[in-house]
Design a protein around this motif. Structure first.
Motif, PDB file in Angstrom:
ATOM      1  N   ASP A 135      72.296   8.520  51.140  1.00 22.51           N
ATOM      2  CA  ASP A 135      73.629   9.093  51.348  1.00 22.51           C
ATOM      3  C   ASP A 135      74.442   9.099  50.061  1.00 22.51           C
ATOM      4  OD1 ASP A 135      73.058   9.544  54.002  1.00 22.51           O
ATOM      5  OD2 ASP A 135      74.241   7.855  54.750  1.00 22.51           O
ATOM      6  N   VAL A 136      74.364   8.011  49.295  1.00 20.92           N
ATOM      7  CA  VAL A 136      75.101   7.927  48.031  1.00 20.92           C
ATOM      8  C   VAL A 136      74.572   8.962  47.046  1.00 20.92           C
ATOM      9  CG1 VAL A 136      75.503   6.462  46.003  1.00 20.92           C
ATOM     10  CG2 VAL A 136      75.767   5.512  48.297  1.00 20.92           C
ATOM     11  N   LYS A 137      73.263   9.053  46.925  1.00 21.79           N
ATOM     12  CA  LYS A 137      72.652  10.013  46.005  1.00 21.79           C
ATOM     13  C   LYS A 137      73.005  11.450  46.397  1.00 21.79           C
ATOM     14  CE  LYS A 137      68.126  11.365  44.256  1.00 21.79           C
ATOM     15  NZ  LYS A 137      66.694  11.134  44.333  1.00 21.79           N
ATOM     16  N   LYS A 138      72.972  11.743  47.689  1.00 23.55           N
ATOM     17  CA  LYS A 138      73.280  13.082  48.180  1.00 23.55           C
ATOM     18  C   LYS A 138      74.743  13.437  47.907  1.00 23.55           C
ATOM     19  CE  LYS A 138      73.387  13.687  52.636  1.00 23.55           C
ATOM     20  NZ  LYS A 138      73.029  13.872  54.057  1.00 23.55           N
ATOM     21  N   TYR A 139      75.649  12.476  48.104  1.00 19.57           N
ATOM     22  CA  TYR A 139      77.068  12.718  47.850  1.00 19.57           C
ATOM     23  C   TYR A 139      77.324  12.993  46.365  1.00 19.57           C
ATOM     24  CZ  TYR A 139      82.052  12.020  47.393  1.00 19.57           C
ATOM     25  OH  TYR A 139      83.375  12.195  47.090  1.00 19.57           O
ATOM     26  N   VAL A 140      76.730  12.190  45.496  1.00 18.99           N
ATOM     27  CA  VAL A 140      76.935  12.364  44.046  1.00 18.99           C
ATOM     28  C   VAL A 140      76.392  13.719  43.602  1.00 18.99           C
ATOM     29  CG1 VAL A 140      76.270  11.502  41.775  1.00 18.99           C
ATOM     30  CG2 VAL A 140      77.028   9.910  43.535  1.00 18.99           C
ATOM     31  N   LYS A 141      75.237  14.098  44.111  1.00 17.08           N
ATOM     32  CA  LYS A 141      74.651  15.391  43.747  1.00 17.08           C
ATOM     33  C   LYS A 141      75.548  16.539  44.216  1.00 17.08           C
ATOM     34  CE  LYS A 141      70.535  18.203  44.197  1.00 17.08           C
ATOM     35  NZ  LYS A 141      69.193  18.334  44.765  1.00 17.08           N
ATOM     36  N   ARG A 142      76.080  16.425  45.419  1.00 15.71           N
ATOM     37  CA  ARG A 142      76.964  17.465  45.956  1.00 15.71           C
ATOM     38  C   ARG A 142      78.226  17.597  45.111  1.00 15.71           C
ATOM     39  NH1 ARG A 142      79.186  15.707  51.094  1.00 15.71           N
ATOM     40  NH2 ARG A 142      77.033  15.154  51.458  1.00 15.71           N
ATOM     41  N   GLU A 143      78.796  16.471  44.697  1.00 13.71           N
ATOM     42  CA  GLU A 143      80.010  16.503  43.880  1.00 13.71           C
ATOM     43  C   GLU A 143      79.735  17.072  42.491  1.00 13.71           C
ATOM     44  OE1 GLU A 143      83.290  15.759  44.723  1.00 13.71           O
ATOM     45  OE2 GLU A 143      82.410  15.784  46.722  1.00 13.71           O
ATOM     46  N   ARG A 144      78.591  16.741  41.921  1.00 17.97           N
ATOM     47  CA  ARG A 144      78.260  17.243  40.574  1.00 17.97           C
ATOM     48  C   ARG A 144      77.990  18.737  40.570  1.00 17.97           C
ATOM     49  NH1 ARG A 144      74.616  12.235  38.471  1.00 17.97           N
ATOM     50  NH2 ARG A 144      76.328  11.103  37.496  1.00 17.97           N
ATOM     51  N   ASN A 145      77.590  19.291  41.712  1.00 16.86           N
ATOM     52  CA  ASN A 145      77.320  20.722  41.793  1.00 16.86           C
ATOM     53  C   ASN A 145      78.579  21.554  41.972  1.00 16.86           C
ATOM     54  OD1 ASN A 145      74.561  20.653  41.378  1.00 16.86           O
ATOM     55  ND2 ASN A 145      74.125  20.317  43.542  1.00 16.86           N
ATOM     56  N   LYS A 146      79.709  20.934  42.241  1.00 13.32           N
ATOM     57  CA  LYS A 146      80.960  21.668  42.368  1.00 13.32           C
ATOM     58  C   LYS A 146      81.378  22.189  41.003  1.00 13.32           C
ATOM     59  CE  LYS A 146      82.745  19.303  46.413  1.00 13.32           C
ATOM     60  NZ  LYS A 146      83.828  18.469  46.956  1.00 13.32           N
ATOM     61  N   GLN A 147      82.111  23.291  41.014  1.00 16.24           N
ATOM     62  CA  GLN A 147      82.546  23.897  39.761  1.00 16.24           C
ATOM     63  C   GLN A 147      83.575  23.006  39.066  1.00 16.24           C
ATOM     64  OE1 GLN A 147      83.757  27.908  40.136  1.00 16.24           O
ATOM     65  NE2 GLN A 147      84.226  28.139  37.975  1.00 16.24           N
ATOM     66  N   LEU A 148      83.369  22.826  37.752  1.00 21.22           N
ATOM     67  CA  LEU A 148      84.278  22.012  36.949  1.00 21.22           C
ATOM     68  C   LEU A 148      85.582  22.755  36.679  1.00 21.22           C
ATOM     69  CD1 LEU A 148      81.936  20.559  34.208  1.00 21.22           C
ATOM     70  CD2 LEU A 148      83.331  19.234  35.761  1.00 21.22           C
ATOM     71  N   PRO A 149      86.685  22.038  36.564  1.00 19.89           N
ATOM     72  CA  PRO A 149      87.921  22.670  36.080  1.00 19.89           C
ATOM     73  C   PRO A 149      87.695  23.172  34.652  1.00 19.89           C
ATOM     74  CG  PRO A 149      88.388  20.551  37.074  1.00 19.89           C
ATOM     75  CD  PRO A 149      86.899  20.669  36.988  1.00 19.89           C
ATOM     76  N   ILE A 150      88.477  24.103  34.230  1.00 21.96           N
ATOM     77  CA  ILE A 150      88.262  24.768  32.941  1.00 21.96           C
ATOM     78  C   ILE A 150      88.255  23.800  31.766  1.00 21.96           C
ATOM     79  CG2 ILE A 150      89.270  26.435  31.318  1.00 21.96           C
ATOM     80  CD1 ILE A 150      90.247  27.977  33.798  1.00 21.96           C
ATOM     81  N   ASP A 151      89.148  22.836  31.722  1.00 22.11           N
ATOM     82  CA  ASP A 151      89.263  21.950  30.567  1.00 22.11           C
ATOM     83  C   ASP A 151      88.354  20.719  30.629  1.00 22.11           C
ATOM     84  OD1 ASP A 151      90.668  20.953  32.695  1.00 22.11           O
ATOM     85  OD2 ASP A 151      92.254  20.076  31.481  1.00 22.11           O
ATOM     86  N   ALA A 152      87.618  20.514  31.727  1.00 21.90           N
ATOM     87  CA  ALA A 152      86.777  19.311  31.884  1.00 21.90           C
ATOM     88  C   ALA A 152      85.383  19.544  31.308  1.00 21.90           C
ATOM     89  CB  ALA A 152      86.673  18.932  33.347  1.00 21.90           C
TER      90      ALA A 152
END
Length: 107
Positions: free
Chosen positions: A24-41
């Motif tokens: 569950d932890v690995k799946k959550y982190v992967k899902r969050e990392r796949n979200k689009q980054l804000p422009i300045d990040a």
């Protein structure tokens, strides 16, 4: 993710529940990392906390989270709390010339 994982179940074995938590932890982190980054990040960074309860939770690094889960399993805890919050990350750039390099250039 702010969640208290309960590690008691009448049919599922304890080790299997621990594996489920790690998944569950690995799946959550992967899902969050796949979200689009804000422009300045530059990357996604994570603030993590781990503890027996929410009030006892202490800050830990994301890479150490599995070690804390394993430690909780070794202590046979019946539940523990994990908090993972995604935030913007910014790279810290080093200066191009170090002190050692300056001496070589002067010689």
């Amino acid at each position: 993710m702010k969640k208290t994982f309960t590690l008691t179940h009448p049919k599922i074995k304890y080790d299997r529940l621990i594996d489920g938590v790690k998944h569950d932890v690995k799946k959550y982190v992967k899902r969050e990392r796949n979200k689009q980054l804000p422009i300045d990040a530059d990357f996604w960074d994570f603030d993590c906390k781990f503890g027996q309860t929410e009030s006892e939770a202490e800050e830990v690094h994301l890479a150490e989270l599995n070690k804390h889960i394993d430690k909780a399993a070794a202590e046979n805890l019946t539940s523990f709390y994990i908090e993972i919050i995604a935030k913007e990350g910014f790279r810290q750039y080093k200066s191009g010339i170090d002190e050692d390099d300056e001496e070589e250039i002067e010689d």
